[in-house]
Structure formats: structure tokens, C-alpha cells
Design an enzyme around this catalytic site. Structure first.
Site, PDB file in Angstrom:
ATOM      1  N   TYR A   1       0.830  -1.215   0.000  1.00 58.56           N
ATOM      2  CA  TYR A   1       0.000   0.000   0.000  1.00 58.56           C
ATOM      3  C   TYR A   1       0.867   1.269   0.000  1.00 58.56           C
ATOM      4  CZ  TYR A   1      -4.403  -2.474   1.148  1.00 58.56           C
ATOM      5  OH  TYR A   1      -5.523  -3.273   1.135  1.00 58.56           O
TER       6      TYR A   1
ATOM      7  N   LYS B   1       5.928 -14.838   1.839  1.00 58.04           N
ATOM      8  CA  LYS B   1       5.786 -15.419   0.502  1.00 58.04           C
ATOM      9  C   LYS B   1       7.174 -15.372  -0.126  1.00 58.04           C
ATOM     10  CE  LYS B   1       3.694 -17.328  -2.921  1.00 58.04           C
ATOM     11  NZ  LYS B   1       3.265 -18.746  -2.844  1.00 58.04           N
TER      12      LYS B   1
ATOM     13  N   ASP C   1      -0.334 -18.325   1.051  1.00 56.70           N
ATOM     14  CA  ASP C   1      -1.316 -19.263   0.485  1.00 56.70           C
ATOM     15  C   ASP C   1      -1.629 -20.384   1.488  1.00 56.70           C
ATOM     16  OD1 ASP C   1       1.338 -20.002   0.088  1.00 56.70           O
ATOM     17  OD2 ASP C   1       1.071 -20.752  -1.957  1.00 56.70           O
TER      18      ASP C   1
ATOM     19  N   ASP D   1      -4.780  -7.564   4.818  1.00 49.87           N
ATOM     20  CA  ASP D   1      -6.110  -7.126   4.373  1.00 49.87           C
ATOM     21  C   ASP D   1      -6.934  -8.337   3.951  1.00 49.87           C
ATOM     22  OD1 ASP D   1      -8.211  -5.388   3.422  1.00 49.87           O
ATOM     23  OD2 ASP D   1      -7.510  -5.858   1.405  1.00 49.87           O
TER      24      ASP D   1
ATOM     25  N   ASP E   1     -10.390 -10.419   5.942  1.00 50.83           N
ATOM     26  CA  ASP E   1     -11.754 -10.686   5.444  1.00 50.83           C
ATOM     27  C   ASP E   1     -12.041 -12.186   5.565  1.00 50.83           C
ATOM     28  OD1 ASP E   1     -12.410  -7.979   4.710  1.00 50.83           O
ATOM     29  OD2 ASP E   1     -13.567  -8.738   3.006  1.00 50.83           O
TER      30      ASP E   1
HETATM   31  C1  IPM Z   1      -9.826  -2.503   5.072  1.00 48.66           C
HETATM   32  C2  IPM Z   1     -10.256  -2.007   3.706  1.00 48.66           C
HETATM   33  C3  IPM Z   1      -9.270  -0.977   3.156  1.00 48.66           C
HETATM   34  C4  IPM Z   1      -7.901  -1.624   3.066  1.00 48.66           C
HETATM   35  C5  IPM Z   1      -9.680  -0.407   1.789  1.00 48.66           C
HETATM   36  C6  IPM Z   1     -11.052   0.166   1.827  1.00 48.66           C
HETATM   37  C7  IPM Z   1      -8.684   0.567   1.248  1.00 48.66           C
HETATM   38  O1  IPM Z   1     -10.420  -3.078   2.827  1.00 48.66           O
HETATM   39  O2  IPM Z   1      -9.709  -1.684   5.992  1.00 48.66           O
HETATM   40  O3  IPM Z   1      -9.615  -3.711   5.232  1.00 48.66           O
HETATM   41  O4  IPM Z   1      -7.603  -2.313   2.087  1.00 48.66           O
HETATM   42  O5  IPM Z   1      -7.116  -1.416   3.976  1.00 48.66           O
HETATM   43 MN    MN Z   2     -10.145  -5.012   3.733  1.00 47.68          MN
END
Ligand code: IPM
Ligand code: MN
Ligand code: NAD
Length: 348
Positions: free
Chosen positions: A135, A185, A218, A242, A246
Site C-alpha cells: 500500500y 511469501k 497461500d 487485508d 476478510d
Molecule cells: C480494510 C479495507 C481498506 C484496506 C480499503 C477500503 C482501502 O479493505 O480496511 O480492510 O484495504 O485497507
Molecule cells: Mn479489507
């Protein structure tokens, strides 16, 4: 009475309702625990962008700097403002400017919540690097619009950045079950991830009480599904973290349960607390956003501010609520009903 100043940035979509819910809970806890909370609401969002041409005013960062903490809902309304504009105009600059380098995301099932896995007893703390790596924002495009177009986006891993996030991971593991998983990785990325592994190995010598294992990203993705109970603290780069969080949200029942804290460990600037989820445009007007992730994030904020009892009270109220089956099934209960149940549990 100690009073904390909180910058509230509801943002877009379900960011508004879940932040309102979290704030109601915070106010209730403040009353019973005997501290004060003073909020200033900033309407910075995609709506604000449409009106002003910017996601926040030019002095937005300086305005936020004076607060004790920031509570944020979600940013992004891709139908009207490109995500590359909205996120780089608000959320990402805050994380970087305030050196909130540790993004902490807990993944465990609250009582009464059914995840998609057979495994129920997992308690993972993901620690995501939050200021650099994939990032970094370094890159560019040349020969735009032609057949020769090139896009370059460079990951930047600094010794300072890698060392401080890994050290944070070791410290967290030391305070928990003593196990650290370092996500790499290095079989494919022979510069940045080899560097990451070297620093992991060097720090390991300083933490003989922590068992550290490196996993390729992975393999870690598979492990979080197949054997989540084998994990304690997981430390990862910005993008790896990130994606894994999720996945962490999914195994804990969904994004409605995943909380996060963007921490500046040096306390040289405010930290920011927000759910992992986004603005959820698909359900934004239905009144069914789960506020639990935002309320849990508010508990993390209180913990950071030193109001540990208040944080515990919120977590107990959340657990009590889900144990009674409220807020446990995505889309079934209204945001307001879940919030009312949490407030009632706090009072009871
Ligand atoms: C998160 C989100 C952000 C990230 C996006 C919206 C830029 O997905 O906070 O996990 O990737 O950090
Ligand atoms: Mn995210
Ligand atoms: P999202 O997290 O908004 O939604 C993904 C799915 O999860 C959707 O089906 C949504 O309805 C569901 N969901 C999310 N939160 C929920 C909740 N509290 N209760 C019930 N269901 C919930 O991800 P997306 O759709 O990829 O992104 C939408 C927008 O949000 C985009 O602009 C994206 O860039 C942005 N975003 C912002 C943040 C942030 O501000 N931290 C995080 C992620 C995405």
C-alpha cells in the site's frame, strides 16, 4: 472527571448507522463508568466529495490530530466516486499520517454465532502492517491509453516498518498464548519477503518465550479454514493482512462481527477504530447492517484509552446479546434492534 475527545467520521453507506450504534453504546458505558466523551462529527465522505471536490478539507489531518481517538464507520461509494479516489482521500492518509502502523483485528466466534466452519474454538489476533508494503502508493502509469501502456505499483518494505510490526506481533504473542505466525511469501518474492523472514528470525532470538512459525500466505489462507484453532497471533504485511482479515471475518460469522483498531503504538498521534467492513452499498438502505463490528471496535477504542473496565463491559454486553441469538444471523435483525439489545444488556 476525565473526558476524552473523539472524532467521529461516519463516512458512507452503513458507516452512518453502525457508528451511531457504537456511539450510543459508548455514551451509556461512559455514564456508568464515570468518564466523559465529547464527540465532534465530521461529515467527510463521498457525499462531501461531491459537494466540495475533496474527501476532507486540506487541513483535515491537522484537525484530527488534536483528538484522543477517531471512530470511523466506512468509506466508499463506488457507484459515484472511484474507490481509488475516496480511499486515498480519507482512510488511507489517516492511517499513514498518524503512523497507525499496527492494524489489530481479532477473529473469534461470539457465543451463539455460527460460523461456516466445524471448528468453533479459535481465537486469532491478526496484526496487519498498516502504513507501507503493498500500500506504499509508489508507482505510476506511462503511455496512458496507448497499446504500450505500463502500470507500475511498487511495494516498499523498510527496515523500520517491518521491524516495528514484527516486534508488535512478538509482544502481543508474549501477552497471549505465546505463538506467533509470521506470514510470508519468500518462495516467490525474493527481496521483500526474504527481508521480512530475516527480520522475523532475528527478532525471534530476542523472544525465546514466543514460538514463531513462518507460513506462506497461500498456506496460511488454507490453515485459517482448516485449522484456525492452531493459530494465536498472526502478523502480516499490509495487503496479505487485508485479505486474511476478510477471511478471518468470514470464519467468525461474517463482516458484521469483524472489528479493527489502527494503532499508533507510540501515541504520538491519535489511533483510529473502525469495523473491518466497508459501506455495504448492497444493504445500505435496508436498516439491517450488523453494528456488532463497530461496537466491538468501540470497545477496542476504550481499551486503548485505558478504560479497560468500559471495554470489558461492552464485550460482555455483546456476548450476552449474541448468546440470546440477537444479531447472530446476517440480515435477520434490524440494526436498531441489535443496538437496543446491547444497550439493555449493558443496563442489566
Ligand atoms: C480494510 C479495507 C481498506 C484496506 C480499503 C477500503 C482501502 O479493505 O480496511 O480492510 O484495504 O485497507
Ligand atoms: Mn479489507
Ligand atoms: P463491504 O465490506 O462493504 O461488503 C461486503 C459484503 O459484506 C456485502 O455483501 C455487505 O452487505 C456485507 N456486509 C458488510 N458489512 C456488513 C454488516 N455490518 N452487516 C451486514 N452485512 C455486512 O465490501 P465491498 O462491497 O467490497 O465494499 C463496499 C465499499 O466499501 C467500497 O467502496 C470499498 O472500497 C469500501 N470499503 C471500505 C472499507 C473501510 O472504510 N474500512 C473497508 C472495506 C471496503
Amino acid at each position: 472527571m476525565k473526558t476524552y475527545t473523539i472524532a467521529l467520521i461516519p463516512g458512507d453507506g452503513i458507516g452512518g448507522p453502525v457508528t451511531r450504534a457504537a456511539w450510543q453504546v459508548l455514551e451509556q458505558v461512559a455514564k456508568t463508568q464515570g468518564f466523559g466523551l465529547a464527540s465532534t462529527v465530521f461529515p467527510w465522505s463521498c457525499d462531501f466529495y461531491r459537494k466540495t471536490g475533496a474527501m476532507m478539507p486540506a487541513d483535515g489531518i491537522e484537525t484530527l490530530r488534536g483528538f484522543d481517538a477517531i471512530l470511523l464507520g466506512a468509506v466508499g461509494w463506488p457507484a459515484e466516486v472511484p474507490d481509488s479516489v475516496s480511499l486515498h482521500g480519507l482512510l488511507l492518509p489517516i492511517r499513514k499520517a498518524f503512523v497507525q502502523y499496527a492494524n489489530i483485528r481479532p477473529h473469534r466466534l461470539l457465543p451463539g454465532v455460527e460460523g461456516p466452519l466445524k471448528a468453533e474454538r479459535f481465537d486469532i489476533l491478526c496484526i496487519r502492517e498498516n502504513t507501507e508494503g503493498e500500500y506504499s502508493g509508489a508507482g505510476g502509469r506511462v503511455h496512458q491509453g496507448t497499446g504500450d501502456e505500463v502500470a507500475v505499483e511498487t511495494s516498499i518494505f523498510t527496515r523500520t516498518g517491518v521491524e516495528r510490526i514484527l516486534r508488535y506481533g512478538f509482544e502481543q504473542a508474549r501477552g497471549r498464548r505465546g505463538k506467533l505466525a509470521s506470514v510470508t511469501k519468500s518462495n516467490a518474492q525474493k527481496y521483500s519477503m526474504v527481508f521480512w523472514d530475516e527480520i522475523t528470525a532475528r527478532l525471534a532470538a530476542e523472544y525465546p518465550d514466543v514460538t514463531v512459525t513462518s507460513y506462506h500466505i497461500d498456506a496460511m489462507a488454507a490453515r485459517m479454514v482448516m485449522a484456525p484453532e492452531s493459530l494465536d497471533v498472526v502478523v502480516a504485511s499490509n495487503l496479505f493482512g487485508d485479505i486474511l482479515t476478510d477471511l478471518g471475518a468470514a470464519i467468525q460469522g461474517g463482516l458484521g462481527f469483524a472489528a479493527s483498531a489502527n494503532i499508533n503504538p507510540d501515541r504520538s498521534a491519535p489511533s483510529m477504530f473502525e469495523p473491518v467492513h466497508g459501506s455495504a452499498p448492497d444493504i445500505a438502505h435496508l436498516g439491517i447492517a450488523n453494528p456488532i463490528a463497530a461496537i466491538w471496535s468501540a470497545a477496542m477504542m476504550l481499551e486503548h484509552l485505558g478504560e479497560v473496565e468500559g471495554a470489558r463491559a461492552i464485550m460482555a454486553a455483546l456476548e450476552n446479546t449474541t448468546a440470546r441469538g440477537i444479531g447472530t444471523k446476517p440480515g435477520r435483525d434490524k440494526t436498531d434492534d441489535i443496538t437496543r439489545a446491547v444497550l439493555a444488556s449493558l443496563n442489566g
